[in-house]
Design a protein around this motif. Structure first.
Motif, PDB file in Angstrom:
ATOM      1  N   THR A  27      95.968  35.539  29.886  1.00 44.66           N
ATOM      2  CA  THR A  27      95.759  34.775  31.112  1.00 44.66           C
ATOM      3  C   THR A  27      94.962  35.607  32.113  1.00 44.66           C
ATOM      4  OG1 THR A  27      97.848  35.535  32.047  1.00 44.66           O
ATOM      5  CG2 THR A  27      97.887  33.433  30.851  1.00 44.66           C
ATOM      6  N   ASP A  66     102.119  35.751  29.287  1.00 44.14           N
ATOM      7  CA  ASP A  66     100.759  35.972  29.799  1.00 44.14           C
ATOM      8  C   ASP A  66      99.691  36.088  28.713  1.00 44.14           C
ATOM      9  OD1 ASP A  66     101.407  38.428  28.739  1.00 44.14           O
ATOM     10  OD2 ASP A  66     100.877  39.574  30.527  1.00 44.14           O
ATOM     11  N   TRP A 105      92.548  31.460  32.117  1.00 43.00           N
ATOM     12  CA  TRP A 105      92.316  32.459  31.075  1.00 43.00           C
ATOM     13  C   TRP A 105      91.352  33.548  31.516  1.00 43.00           C
ATOM     14  CZ3 TRP A 105      95.652  32.013  27.310  1.00 43.00           C
ATOM     15  CH2 TRP A 105      96.166  30.753  26.983  1.00 43.00           C
TER      16      TRP A 105
END
Length: 151
Positions: A27, A66, A105
């Motif tokens: 992320t 994440d 992202w």
């Protein structure tokens, strides 16, 4: 600060249909977006959609808070196109579900081509055990955001 040289990671990248790849994407700023159950499930929906569209065959995956690890057999779409679809579609689904308009992202992704001789099941086990190693759960069975064709 974005990595000024991230574009060089794509140089020489070659996708081959039928080859197995371990893909990892994180992320933006490693924000833990997928601690939220519904957010993680939206990403999972997009992983499964890529398989339904026969872009790849998913062998194993885990959606961590994440990042995502995804073991695939590539079908007709080059890796770059597959990852663009996954990231764009999951971002749109997350924003539609109420996530503020922000980058989801980090640019780019990591890929590792596996040889057929590689112990693919061992790689799959490594992927799905990620939540245990990260201390999120004591057992893989306790973590809801993973799947593997063998396990």
């Amino acid at each position: 600060m974005p990595n000024r040289h991230s574009h060089t990671l794509r140089r020489g990248r070659y996708s081959e249909a039928g080859r197995l790849y371990l893909l990892t994407t994180v992320t933006h700023q490693r924000i833990s977006l997928f601690h939220d159950f519904q957010h993680a499930r939206l990403v999972i929906d997009q992983l499964r959609r890529c398989e339904r569209e026969q872009l790849c065959r998913s062998l194993a995956w885990v959606v961590m808070p994440d990042h995502v690890h995804w073991l695939i057999e590539l079908k007709k779409e080059p890796l770059g196109g597959l990852m663009r679809r996954l990231k764009a579609r999951s971002s749109m689904a997350l924003h539609k579900a109420g996530l503020p308009s922000q980058r989801v992202w980090q640019a780019g992704y990591h890929d590792r081509a596996l040889r057929r001789e590689d112990d693919v099941v061992r790689v799959a086990r490594y992927i799905v055990a990620n939540p245990v190693r990260a201390g999120l759960v004591k057992s893989t069975r306790e973590y809801p955001h993973w799947d593997a064709v063998w396990l």
